[in-house]
Design a protein around this motif. Sequence first.
Motif, PDB file in Angstrom:
ATOM      1  N   ASP A 158       0.884  -1.161   0.000  1.00 35.61           N
ATOM      2  CA  ASP A 158       0.000   0.000   0.000  1.00 35.61           C
ATOM      3  C   ASP A 158       0.925   1.214   0.000  1.00 35.61           C
ATOM      4  N   GLU A 159       0.866   2.027  -1.053  1.00 36.12           N
ATOM      5  CA  GLU A 159       1.816   3.138  -1.187  1.00 36.12           C
ATOM      6  C   GLU A 159       1.541   4.281  -0.211  1.00 36.12           C
ATOM      7  N   THR A 160       0.359   4.298   0.406  1.00 33.80           N
ATOM      8  CA  THR A 160       0.068   5.325   1.400  1.00 33.80           C
ATOM      9  C   THR A 160       0.716   4.975   2.731  1.00 33.80           C
ATOM     10  N   THR A 161       0.528   3.733   3.170  1.00 33.13           N
ATOM     11  CA  THR A 161       1.029   3.318   4.486  1.00 33.13           C
ATOM     12  C   THR A 161       2.381   2.624   4.407  1.00 33.13           C
ATOM     13  N   LYS A 162       2.782   2.223   3.200  1.00 40.06           N
ATOM     14  CA  LYS A 162       4.009   1.443   2.947  1.00 40.06           C
ATOM     15  C   LYS A 162       3.933   0.043   3.558  1.00 40.06           C
ATOM     16  N   ARG A 163       2.717  -0.371   3.960  1.00 35.19           N
ATOM     17  CA  ARG A 163       2.523  -1.693   4.538  1.00 35.19           C
ATOM     18  C   ARG A 163       2.462  -2.736   3.435  1.00 35.19           C
ATOM     19  N   GLU A 164       3.156  -3.851   3.636  1.00 38.29           N
ATOM     20  CA  GLU A 164       3.121  -4.945   2.688  1.00 38.29           C
ATOM     21  C   GLU A 164       2.137  -6.006   3.173  1.00 38.29           C
ATOM     22  N   SER A 165       1.402  -6.581   2.232  1.00 39.83           N
ATOM     23  CA  SER A 165       0.426  -7.624   2.542  1.00 39.83           C
ATOM     24  C   SER A 165       0.597  -8.762   1.548  1.00 39.83           C
ATOM     25  N   THR A 166       0.235  -9.956   1.989  1.00 39.92           N
ATOM     26  CA  THR A 166       0.222 -11.119   1.121  1.00 39.92           C
ATOM     27  C   THR A 166      -1.177 -11.706   1.145  1.00 39.92           C
ATOM     28  N   ILE A 167      -1.771 -11.827  -0.046  1.00 46.02           N
ATOM     29  CA  ILE A 167      -3.118 -12.364  -0.153  1.00 46.02           C
ATOM     30  C   ILE A 167      -3.157 -13.395  -1.274  1.00 46.02           C
ATOM     31  N   THR A 168      -4.211 -14.174  -1.288  1.00 44.61           N
ATOM     32  CA  THR A 168      -4.490 -15.071  -2.403  1.00 44.61           C
ATOM     33  C   THR A 168      -5.792 -14.602  -3.035  1.00 44.61           C
ATOM     34  N   LEU A 169      -5.795 -14.436  -4.363  1.00 44.56           N
ATOM     35  CA  LEU A 169      -6.987 -13.998  -5.076  1.00 44.56           C
ATOM     36  C   LEU A 169      -7.828 -15.217  -5.435  1.00 44.56           C
ATOM     37  N   VAL A 170      -9.098 -15.215  -5.035  1.00 44.68           N
ATOM     38  CA  VAL A 170      -9.962 -16.388  -5.195  1.00 44.68           C
ATOM     39  C   VAL A 170     -11.321 -16.005  -5.774  1.00 44.68           C
TER      40      VAL A 170
END
Length: 136
Positions: free
Chosen positions: A66-78
């Motif tokens: 997320d370029e606003t918070t610089k937080r990285e996330s890992t998700i699976t698209l389903v």
Amino acid sequence: MTARRPAITVTAADHAMLSRIAAGAANTMPELAAELTHELDRARILPEGRVSHDHVRIGSQIVYRDETTKRESTITLVWPEHADIERNRISVMTPIGVALIGMAAERSIDWTTRSGDVKRLTVLEVREPAEEPAAP
């Protein structure tokens, strides 16, 4: 949105299924259905039986920032019926799911949250599905 959208690539099978889902959601989720249809209209469609290991597809695991918070996330698209937020399994029929479909690593896109905020995300990594996702 004013930012130019990055090129996206989807498989023929995902394109067909997503087109049906978007048409089916036109009455219940008109804005999201329209956004998905727009994304599908601009997508490069791979021939039947071909996949791109570099592009987000149903079942892909995605690491994004997320370029606003610089937080990285890992998700699976389903597919919608396999969504499970507790397991980071995000439906393609969510605003972020629509933004991610077809994206390649190192690409950024603006997307609008359900609350109307515009956010920018950058795909850092696209990992292959653990197993072939079953179509709904």
